[in-house]
Design a protein around this motif. Structure first.
Motif, PDB file in Angstrom:
ATOM      1  N   HIS A  47     -13.203  -9.183   7.051  1.00 11.49           N
ATOM      2  CA  HIS A  47     -14.036  -9.122   8.249  1.00 11.49           C
ATOM      3  C   HIS A  47     -15.464  -9.520   7.921  1.00 11.49           C
ATOM      4  CE1 HIS A  47     -16.828  -6.860  10.995  1.00 11.49           C
ATOM      5  NE2 HIS A  47     -16.174  -7.635  11.833  1.00 11.49           N
ATOM      6  N   SER A  48     -16.036 -10.406   8.704  1.00 13.72           N
ATOM      7  CA  SER A  48     -17.438 -10.794   8.608  1.00 13.72           C
ATOM      8  C   SER A  48     -17.780 -11.294   7.196  1.00 13.72           C
ATOM      9  CB  SER A  48     -18.324  -9.630   9.040  1.00 13.72           C
ATOM     10  OG  SER A  48     -19.618 -10.063   9.347  1.00 13.72           O
ATOM     11  N   ALA A  49     -18.683 -10.602   6.475  1.00 15.10           N
ATOM     12  CA  ALA A  49     -19.017 -11.021   5.109  1.00 15.10           C
ATOM     13  C   ALA A  49     -17.811 -10.909   4.187  1.00 15.10           C
ATOM     14  CB  ALA A  49     -20.170 -10.177   4.574  1.00 15.10           C
ATOM     15  N   GLY A  50     -16.916  -9.976   4.468  1.00 11.15           N
ATOM     16  CA  GLY A  50     -15.694  -9.854   3.673  1.00 11.15           C
ATOM     17  C   GLY A  50     -14.781 -11.051   3.829  1.00 11.15           C
ATOM     18  N   ALA A  51     -14.915 -11.773   4.942  1.00  5.58           N
ATOM     19  CA  ALA A  51     -14.097 -12.964   5.174  1.00  5.58           C
ATOM     20  C   ALA A  51     -14.462 -14.087   4.201  1.00  5.58           C
ATOM     21  CB  ALA A  51     -14.260 -13.449   6.614  1.00  5.58           C
ATOM     22  N   ALA A  52     -15.739 -14.206   3.869  1.00  6.08           N
ATOM     23  CA  ALA A  52     -16.158 -15.230   2.911  1.00  6.08           C
ATOM     24  C   ALA A  52     -15.545 -14.960   1.541  1.00  6.08           C
ATOM     25  CB  ALA A  52     -17.682 -15.258   2.811  1.00  6.08           C
ATOM     26  N   ILE A  53     -15.547 -13.701   1.132  1.00  4.36           N
ATOM     27  CA  ILE A  53     -14.957 -13.321  -0.158  1.00  4.36           C
ATOM     28  C   ILE A  53     -13.456 -13.585  -0.147  1.00  4.36           C
ATOM     29  CG2 ILE A  53     -14.529 -11.383  -1.730  1.00  4.36           C
ATOM     30  CD1 ILE A  53     -17.186 -10.183  -0.623  1.00  4.36           C
ATOM     31  N   ALA A  54     -12.799 -13.230   0.956  1.00  2.00           N
ATOM     32  CA  ALA A  54     -11.358 -13.452   1.082  1.00  2.00           C
ATOM     33  C   ALA A  54     -11.025 -14.938   1.007  1.00  2.00           C
ATOM     34  CB  ALA A  54     -10.856 -12.855   2.393  1.00  2.00           C
ATOM     35  N   ALA A  55     -11.777 -15.756   1.733  1.00  2.00           N
ATOM     36  CA  ALA A  55     -11.528 -17.200   1.745  1.00  2.00           C
ATOM     37  C   ALA A  55     -11.772 -17.808   0.373  1.00  2.00           C
ATOM     38  CB  ALA A  55     -12.406 -17.877   2.792  1.00  2.00           C
ATOM     39  N   ASP A  56     -12.798 -17.330  -0.310  1.00  2.00           N
ATOM     40  CA  ASP A  56     -13.134 -17.844  -1.643  1.00  2.00           C
ATOM     41  C   ASP A  56     -12.003 -17.559  -2.628  1.00  2.00           C
ATOM     42  OD1 ASP A  56     -14.586 -18.804  -3.850  1.00  2.00           O
ATOM     43  OD2 ASP A  56     -16.460 -18.091  -2.985  1.00  2.00           O
ATOM     44  N   TRP A  57     -11.497 -16.314  -2.634  1.00  2.00           N
ATOM     45  CA  TRP A  57     -10.404 -15.958  -3.540  1.00  2.00           C
ATOM     46  C   TRP A  57      -9.144 -16.729  -3.178  1.00  2.00           C
ATOM     47  CZ3 TRP A  57      -5.479 -14.184  -4.048  1.00  2.00           C
ATOM     48  CH2 TRP A  57      -5.101 -13.685  -5.310  1.00  2.00           C
ATOM     49  N   ALA A  58      -8.872 -16.860  -1.895  1.00  2.00           N
ATOM     50  CA  ALA A  58      -7.682 -17.580  -1.442  1.00  2.00           C
ATOM     51  C   ALA A  58      -7.705 -19.036  -1.894  1.00  2.00           C
ATOM     52  CB  ALA A  58      -7.578 -17.500   0.081  1.00  2.00           C
ATOM     53  N   LEU A  59      -8.872 -19.656  -1.832  1.00  2.00           N
ATOM     54  CA  LEU A  59      -9.000 -21.049  -2.247  1.00  2.00           C
ATOM     55  C   LEU A  59      -8.632 -21.228  -3.717  1.00  2.00           C
ATOM     56  CD1 LEU A  59      -9.951 -23.958  -1.576  1.00  2.00           C
ATOM     57  CD2 LEU A  59     -12.244 -23.248  -2.305  1.00  2.00           C
ATOM     58  N   LYS A  60      -9.028 -20.275  -4.540  1.00  2.00           N
ATOM     59  CA  LYS A  60      -8.789 -20.362  -5.983  1.00  2.00           C
ATOM     60  C   LYS A  60      -7.389 -19.893  -6.376  1.00  2.00           C
ATOM     61  CE  LYS A  60     -13.659 -19.549  -7.207  1.00  2.00           C
ATOM     62  NZ  LYS A  60     -14.220 -19.348  -5.852  1.00  2.00           N
ATOM     63  N   ASN A  61      -6.676 -19.249  -5.453  1.00  2.00           N
ATOM     64  CA  ASN A  61      -5.369 -18.659  -5.773  1.00  2.00           C
ATOM     65  C   ASN A  61      -4.346 -18.954  -4.678  1.00  2.00           C
ATOM     66  OD1 ASN A  61      -6.065 -16.655  -8.223  1.00  2.00           O
ATOM     67  ND2 ASN A  61      -7.721 -16.538  -6.721  1.00  2.00           N
ATOM     68  N   GLN A  62      -4.286 -20.194  -4.251  1.00  2.00           N
ATOM     69  CA  GLN A  62      -3.451 -20.541  -3.104  1.00  2.00           C
ATOM     70  C   GLN A  62      -1.966 -20.297  -3.356  1.00  2.00           C
ATOM     71  OE1 GLN A  62      -4.741 -23.644  -0.448  1.00  2.00           O
ATOM     72  NE2 GLN A  62      -6.282 -24.351  -1.913  1.00  2.00           N
ATOM     73  N   ASP A  63      -1.547 -20.394  -4.611  1.00  2.00           N
ATOM     74  CA  ASP A  63      -0.132 -20.175  -4.923  1.00  2.00           C
ATOM     75  C   ASP A  63       0.272 -18.708  -4.766  1.00  2.00           C
ATOM     76  OD1 ASP A  63      -1.847 -19.636  -7.141  1.00  2.00           O
ATOM     77  OD2 ASP A  63      -0.110 -19.551  -8.461  1.00  2.00           O
ATOM     78  N   ARG A  64      -0.702 -17.779  -4.772  1.00  2.00           N
ATOM     79  CA  ARG A  64      -0.411 -16.354  -4.615  1.00  2.00           C
ATOM     80  C   ARG A  64      -0.416 -15.920  -3.149  1.00  2.00           C
ATOM     81  NH1 ARG A  64      -1.786 -12.623  -8.357  1.00  2.00           N
ATOM     82  NH2 ARG A  64      -0.527 -11.281  -7.009  1.00  2.00           N
TER      83      ARG A  64
END
Length: 299
Positions: free
Chosen positions: A122-139
Motif C-alpha cells: 500500500h502506498s509507499a509499501g507498493a514501491a518496495i513490493a514492486a522493486d522486490w517483484a522486479l528482481k524476483n519475478q520467478d518467485r
C-alpha cells in the motif's frame, strides 16, 4: 552510526506496547514486529507492506481473510509500528530504502522458503513490493499495488540532503519531528473519504507507535535519509500478474498516478473503488477483498 535519543516523548518499549497477536523475530539484526496467520494453501505466502506512518494494524481486516490464498504475514517496516528501532549500526542504514528491500527479502526467506509469493503493498509499501517483484519475478505469483506511491516520489533537494547530514541537524532533527502527531492526524483524515470511519480504535492503532521511547530519532533518520527508489523507471520490465487498485477520492496519491502505473505494467489490471479515499483496504475492506479475490481467481 548512532541515533540521538536524548529527547523523546515516548515512555514505553516496543515489546511493552505489543498486542495479543504481536510476535517478534530477529532479521538482519533487527527485532521485527509481525502478525502471522496460517493459510489453507501452504504453497503460497502473502506479504503485506504498509504505507508511510502505518503499521500492521492497518491490515487487521485483511489478515484473516487472505488466508484463503496462503500463509499471510504483515510486518512493521523499520521506523514504523513496533519493529524495534536500531539505536546504532555500521554499514547500510536500516532506515534507508535499500535496507527496506533487504528486510523484505529476509521476511520472505523466513516465512516463505520455496513458496510462491503474493506481495500486497500500500502506498509507499507498493514501491518496495514492486522493486522486490522486479528482481524476483520467478518467485512471484501475483503483485497487488494499492494506491502506489511510485510516480509521486520527488527528487531529494541536494542542499537539504547536505544540511541533513550535518552534526547540528542530527542533534536537533529529532526535536523538529517531535510534533509529527499533529501532521500525522492531518494525513490520516485526508486519507479517508468517509471521516466517520475514523473511530477511536483507528486513532489508537495509528498513534500507538508514538508511545515508543526514541521514536523521534528513528523517524528523523528515516526522513533525512536520501536513499530513494527508481522503480518508476523500470515498471515496463515487470512481467508479473499485477492488480493496481485505488480509491476514486484519494487525496494522498492522485488517482491519475495509479492509472498511469497500471498502463506501464504489461500484465496489470486496474480496479477503482468508489466512495473511498487512500485506504481501500481499511475504509472499504469488503470491496477491496472482492477485487483481490476476483483478480487471483483469474490467474
Amino acid at each position: 552510526m548512532k541515533l540521538h535519543t536524548n529527547s523523546t516523548k515516548g515512555t514505553l518499549t516496543e515489546q511493552e506496547l505489543a498486542g495479543k497477536h504481536s510476535k517478534f523475530v530477529e532479521l538482519n539484526g533487527i527485532q521485527v514486529h509481525y502478525e502471522f496467520s496460517k493459510g489453507k494453501n501452504n504453497k503460497t505466502l502473502v506479504v503485506l507492506l504498509h504505507g508511510f506512518g502505518a503499521n500492521t494494524f492497518s491490515f487487521r481486516h485483511l489478515l484473516p481473510e487472505l488466508t484463503k490464498l496462503g500463509d499471510v504475514v504483515s510486518y512493521d517496516r523499520p521506523c514504523f509500528g513496533l519493529t524495534v528501532r536500531p539505536k546504532q549500526w555500521s554499514g547500510i542504514n536500516p532506515y534507508g530504502y535499500q535496507a527496506q528491500i533487504l528486510l523484505l527479502d529476509e521476511v520472505i526467506k523466513h516465512f516463505g522458503a520455496n513458496k510462491k509469493i503474493i506481495l500486497l503493498g500500500h502506498s509507499a509499501g507498493a514501491a518496495i513490493a514492486a522493486d522486490w517483484a522486479l528482481k524476483n519475478q520467478d518467485r512471484m505469483s501475483a503483485l497487488i499495488l494499492e494506491a502506489p506511491a511510485i510516480l509521486t516520489l520527488a527528487p531529494v533537494n541536494k542542499f537539504l540532503q547536505k544540511l541533513n547530514k550535518s552534526k547540528a541537524m542530527n542533534r536537533i532533527g529529532p526535536r523538529l519531528v517531535g510534533n509529527f502527531k499533529k501532521a500525522g492526524m492531518k494525513i490520516l483524515y485526508r486519507s479517508w473519504y468517509d471521516k466517520s470511519g475514523i473511530t477511536q480504535e483507528v486513532l489508537d492503532g495509528y498513534l500507538l507507535p508514538l508511545e515508543v521511547k526514541g521514536w523521534e530519532a528513528a523517524f528523523w533518520e528515516f526522513v533525512r535519509h536520501p536513499d530513494r527508489s527508481n522503480i518508476q523507471d523500470h515498471l515496463a520490465k515487470l512481467n508479473v500478474p499485477t492488480l493496481v487498485i485505488y480509491g476514486v477520492h484519494d487525496q494522498i496519491i492522485p488517482p491519475k498516478d495509479s492509472i498511469a502505473v497500471a498502463k506501464l505494467i504489461k500484465k496489470a489490471k486496474l480496479v477503482k473503488v468508489s466512495d473511498c479515499g487512500h485506504l481501500p483496504h481499511e475504509e472499504t475492506p469488503k470491496q477491496f477483498l472482492a477485487a483481490v479475490e476476483d483478480f487471483i481467481s483469474q490467474l
